[in-house]
Design an enzyme around this catalytic site. Structure first.
Site, PDB file in Angstrom:
ATOM      1  N   ASN A  20       2.392  -1.882  -5.170  1.00  0.00           N
ATOM      2  CA  ASN A  20       3.020  -0.554  -4.995  1.00  0.00           C
ATOM      3  C   ASN A  20       3.495  -0.013  -6.342  1.00  0.00           C
ATOM      4  O   ASN A  20       3.307   1.165  -6.646  1.00  0.00           O
ATOM      5  CB  ASN A  20       4.187  -0.635  -4.007  1.00  0.00           C
ATOM      6  CG  ASN A  20       3.722  -0.549  -2.567  1.00  0.00           C
ATOM      7  OD1 ASN A  20       3.306   0.515  -2.103  1.00  0.00           O
ATOM      8  ND2 ASN A  20       3.779  -1.660  -1.852  1.00  0.00           N
ATOM      9  N   HIS A 115       9.099  -0.274   3.401  1.00  0.00           N
ATOM     10  CA  HIS A 115       9.100  -1.400   4.340  1.00  0.00           C
ATOM     11  C   HIS A 115       7.812  -1.330   5.165  1.00  0.00           C
ATOM     12  O   HIS A 115       7.432  -0.254   5.618  1.00  0.00           O
ATOM     13  CB  HIS A 115      10.332  -1.303   5.245  1.00  0.00           C
ATOM     14  CG  HIS A 115      10.448  -2.454   6.196  1.00  0.00           C
ATOM     15  ND1 HIS A 115      10.846  -3.706   5.790  1.00  0.00           N
ATOM     16  CD2 HIS A 115      10.189  -2.546   7.524  1.00  0.00           C
ATOM     17  CE1 HIS A 115      10.831  -4.520   6.830  1.00  0.00           C
ATOM     18  NE2 HIS A 115      10.441  -3.846   7.898  1.00  0.00           N
ATOM     19  N   GLU A 180       0.770   2.137   2.417  1.00  0.00           N
ATOM     20  CA  GLU A 180       1.940   2.145   1.520  1.00  0.00           C
ATOM     21  C   GLU A 180       1.578   2.794   0.189  1.00  0.00           C
ATOM     22  O   GLU A 180       2.326   3.607  -0.355  1.00  0.00           O
ATOM     23  CB  GLU A 180       2.424   0.709   1.263  1.00  0.00           C
ATOM     24  CG  GLU A 180       3.007   0.015   2.471  1.00  0.00           C
ATOM     25  CD  GLU A 180       3.525  -1.379   2.142  1.00  0.00           C
ATOM     26  OE1 GLU A 180       4.184  -1.557   1.104  1.00  0.00           O
ATOM     27  OE2 GLU A 180       3.261  -2.310   2.937  1.00  0.00           O
TER      28      GLU A 180
END
Ligand code: GAR
Length: 195
Positions: A20, A115, A180
């Site tokens: 990420n 999350h 994500e």
């Protein structure tokens, strides 16, 4: 790093792989995310993400709670490091520690987390496994503000993925991770630019 720029200054907190974080660095580099990454911090010295950040020319720092007398002392040192770097926003990207009082009070309303579930479902560890075990037909990820309750702060963005009949944990984890990567940088942009 251009320390005199007026762009928002973010620090990214990681504990491991850093995929990420890597996408965020790429979006900053290609101009889609107009901010400055002033620091990447890891509580794990061996985190793969630290090497990625270094290779991208980002300042890095690493130390772990075990080096301190208390978790509060660890966070106090981390706050000092974050302030020294002039971070205005704290971006948790696979940072596997609960953010406690010292950081919360110093960066109130300025801490984001991603999350791997559709909160408020499946808070805490192994969210993807929790989703598979529950037999849900959709899963996903959530970007949210961090507050004193784990995975409970105001929701900024969510992305939904399908759970397929034959999915293994790896299949679902990878599908969520892909979501994500699409979601986090856009949510960071939305929140930091309107501030
Ligand atoms: C991501 O799936 C992120 O959502 C999760 O850890 C992974 C980190 O991957 N975070 C949590 O579970 C936090 N509770 P990455 O290091 O490749 O970005």
């Amino acid at each position: 790093m251009n320390s005199s720029s007026n762009r928002p200054k973010i620090a990214i907190l990681i504990s491991g792989r850093g995929s990420n974080m890597q996408v965020i660095l790429e979006r900053v580099k290609d101009g889609s995310l107009p901010l400055d990454v002033v620091l990447v911090f890891s509580d794990k010295m061996q985190a793969q993400g630290l090497q990625i950040a270094k290779a991208a020319g980002i300042e890095t720092e690493t130390f772990s709670p075990s080096e301190f007398a208390s978790f509060s002392d660890y966070e106090e040192k981390l706050v000092n490091v974050l302030k020294q770097a002039q971070a205005e926003w704290i971006i948790c990207a696979g940072y596997m520690r609960i953010i406690k009082k010292n950081i919360l009070t110093n960066f109130q309303g300025k801490i984001l987390n991603i999350h791997p579930s559709l909160l408020p479902s499946f808070r805490g560890l192994n969210a993807q496994k929790q989703a598979l075990d529950a037999g849900v037909k959709v899963a996903g990820c959530t970007v949210h503000f961090v507050n004193e309750e784990v995975d409970s702060g105001a929701i900024i963005a969510q992305a939904v993925v399908e759970v397929l009949e034959q999915d293994t944990l790896t299949d679902l984890t990878n599908r969520i991770l892909k979501a994500e990567h699409e979601t986090y940088w856009k949510a960071i942009k939305k929140v930091t630019l309107k501030d």
